[in-house]
Design an enzyme around this catalytic site. Structure first.
Site, PDB file in Angstrom:
ATOM      1  N   HIS A 120      -9.435   2.015   0.625  1.00 53.84           N
ATOM      2  CA  HIS A 120      -9.603   0.608   0.973  1.00 53.84           C
ATOM      3  C   HIS A 120     -10.679   1.291   2.189  1.00 53.84           C
ATOM      4  O   HIS A 120     -10.408   0.724   3.849  1.00 53.84           O
ATOM      5  CB  HIS A 120      -8.252   0.938   1.707  1.00 53.84           C
ATOM      6  CG  HIS A 120      -8.084  -0.464   2.555  1.00 53.84           C
ATOM      7  ND1 HIS A 120      -8.538  -1.751   3.091  1.00 53.84           N
ATOM      8  CD2 HIS A 120      -6.816  -1.140   2.123  1.00 53.84           C
ATOM      9  CE1 HIS A 120      -7.998  -2.395   3.597  1.00 53.84           C
ATOM     10  NE2 HIS A 120      -6.843  -2.020   3.093  1.00 53.84           N
TER      11      HIS A 120
ATOM     12  N   GLU B 232     -11.540  -4.043  -2.288  1.00 53.80           N
ATOM     13  CA  GLU B 232     -10.619  -2.936  -3.303  1.00 53.80           C
ATOM     14  C   GLU B 232     -10.840  -3.405  -4.532  1.00 53.80           C
ATOM     15  O   GLU B 232     -10.438  -4.155  -4.802  1.00 53.80           O
ATOM     16  CB  GLU B 232      -9.599  -2.909  -2.699  1.00 53.80           C
ATOM     17  CG  GLU B 232      -9.458  -3.085  -1.172  1.00 53.80           C
ATOM     18  CD  GLU B 232      -8.147  -3.527  -0.178  1.00 53.80           C
ATOM     19  OE1 GLU B 232      -7.362  -2.978  -0.990  1.00 53.80           O
ATOM     20  OE2 GLU B 232      -8.713  -4.075   0.340  1.00 53.80           O
TER      21      GLU B 232
ATOM     22  N   HIS C 158       0.884  -1.389   0.142  1.00 59.07           N
ATOM     23  CA  HIS C 158      -0.399  -0.196  -0.088  1.00 59.07           C
ATOM     24  C   HIS C 158       1.112   1.261  -0.262  1.00 59.07           C
ATOM     25  O   HIS C 158       0.130   2.032   0.550  1.00 59.07           O
ATOM     26  CB  HIS C 158      -1.334  -0.198   1.022  1.00 59.07           C
ATOM     27  CG  HIS C 158      -1.919  -0.980   1.298  1.00 59.07           C
ATOM     28  ND1 HIS C 158      -2.248  -1.264   0.001  1.00 59.07           N
ATOM     29  CD2 HIS C 158      -2.937  -1.412   2.372  1.00 59.07           C
ATOM     30  CE1 HIS C 158      -3.759  -2.760   0.370  1.00 59.07           C
ATOM     31  NE2 HIS C 158      -3.396  -2.685   1.260  1.00 59.07           N
TER      32      HIS C 158
END
Length: 400
Positions: free
Chosen positions: A230, A362, A158
């Site tokens: 997210h 996601e 991420h």
């Protein structure tokens, strides 16, 4: 005058201008009482659409702001410029009762607490430059190897130690569109990524109870880009100890098989006849204990292809009657069943986030694509524009 004060003044002038324009409407040049009421109602709606209020200071002393969008049906979405993060989504159940269906906090302090930072759930944030994992924090472009932080075991996750979720984005309210556009310029070399990347994320709340998220990005050097939101959802907050009773459909015939560190092996495996199959509606908890690793954390390869919006998933919560549909232009969707929530975080409304209390869907390109030549490419070149759209649409269903 600072930027935030300028934006507030611009918003007030825009609203004042809309009132002035409204007074000119009519054949006689004079307003009837009915017309005046209509203009007033429209102005009040515009003023209601985008509300701004302080959200707290970062540890570096930066001020943050919370933006509230409201549509004509009363649905409400709150987003902060810290991480371009969705903090709250108020939407009705089948009886019309409003509740917050995402996991989050009432102030910035929650997103900067030691408990939150240690567990790193990324509630509601934009993650990037690269959402999901890159194997061993390495990739090569045009023969040059780039090294990133390994912040998830041996892998990169991420965007790294300080990804897009932990920076303050520049915000531009768009009252005529009931939207807020966020912009972040990531400098060359940030978190190890090449090129200066300019990203914009626009959140729009429609009167059809849709949260539309439009992503765009440009770069001056070739770089991998995979932006996503997210958010964790629970469509019956406070009514159950977890989200395992939610009924999920994912329109995907295959998923990306992963190794023990959750990095794709390169195999795209059929879901049919396995615990991974959500082509027909299944309760999230029906087979979750059979999934290796304690729950779902897998990328699904969407069956429908093409550049336009396609339905990726549908979630129905029987107790509340709430339904959420996910549409996207992306080729994949990561289904995560909240396996690592452990009750150490208490969010908005005093809800304790135990294991499986919320789930994430996601939309994305596939994990580790920079190292997987058979996957759709995530490399953005200079002169190109990265574009992606995802819609979360909320509705209700009668009890069955």
């Amino acid at each position: 005058m600072n930027k935030k004060h300028f934006r507030k003044q611009f918003l007030l002038l825009t609203l004042a201008g809309s009132v002035g324009a409204g007074t000119l409407v009519g054949c006689s040049g004079q307003q009837t009482a009915e017309e005046e009421t209509e203009v007033t109602a429209t102005t009040e709606q515009n003023q209601m659409d985008i509300k701004q209020e302080p959200f707290g200071k970062t540890k570096e002393g930066e001020e943050t702001t919370l933006y509230t969008l409201t549509n004509e049906k009363g649905m409400q979405v709150q987003i902060t410029d810290y991480g371009a993060t969705i903090t709250s989504v108020l939407t009705p159940d089948r009886e019309g009762k409003m509740a917050d269906v995402v996991l989050g906090f009432d102030s910035l302090a929650g997103y900067q607490s030691p408990e939150y930072l240690k567990s790193g759930p990324y509630f509601g944030a934009i993650v990037g430059r690269y959402g999901n994992r890159i194997a061993k924090g390495k990739f090569t472009i045009d023969g040059q190897e780039y090294k990133l932080a390994t912040n998830n075991g041996v892998n990169h996750l991420h965007g790294g130690v300080k990804g897009f979720d932990k920076v303050v984005w520049e915000a531009e309210p768009m009252p005529g569109q009931n939207a807020v556009r966020f912009k972040y310029v990531s400098p060359d070399g940030e978190e190890g990524y090449p090129g200066t990347l300019t990203s914009t994320v626009t959140y729009t709340l429609t009167n059809d109870n849709e949260i539309k998220i439009d992503y765009e990005a440009t770069t001056d050097k070739a770089t991998p880009v995979n932006l996503t939101n997210h958010s964790y959802f629970n469509l019956a907050p406070g009514q159950a100890k977890d989200a395992l009773g939610h009924v999920l459909t994912i329109n995907a015939d295959k998923y990306t098989v992963v190794d023990e560190t959750l990095i794709p092996t390169g195999e795209l495996r059929d879901v049919k006849g396995t615990v991974m199959d959500f082509n027909t509606p299944q309760a999230i908890g029906a087979r979750v204990k059979q999934v290796e690793g304690g729950g779902y954390d897998h990328n699904y390869v969407l069956s429908e292809t093409g550049d336009g919006l396609k339905k990726a998933a549908t979630v129905y919560e029987p107790t509340s009657g709430r339904v959420m549909e996910v549409l996207t232009t992306e080729p994949g969707i990561q289904f995560y069943s909240g396996n690592f929530l452990d009750g150490t975080i208490t969010g908005a409304g005093g809800n304790k986030y135990e294991k499986h209390y919320g789930f994430a869907l996601e939309t994305q390109h596939f994990p580790d694509s920079p190292n997987q030549p058979k996957f759709p490419s995530t490399i953005l070149e200079p002169g190109e524009t990265y574009k992606s759209t995802t819609v979360y649409k909320f509705s209700t269903r009668d009890q069955q």
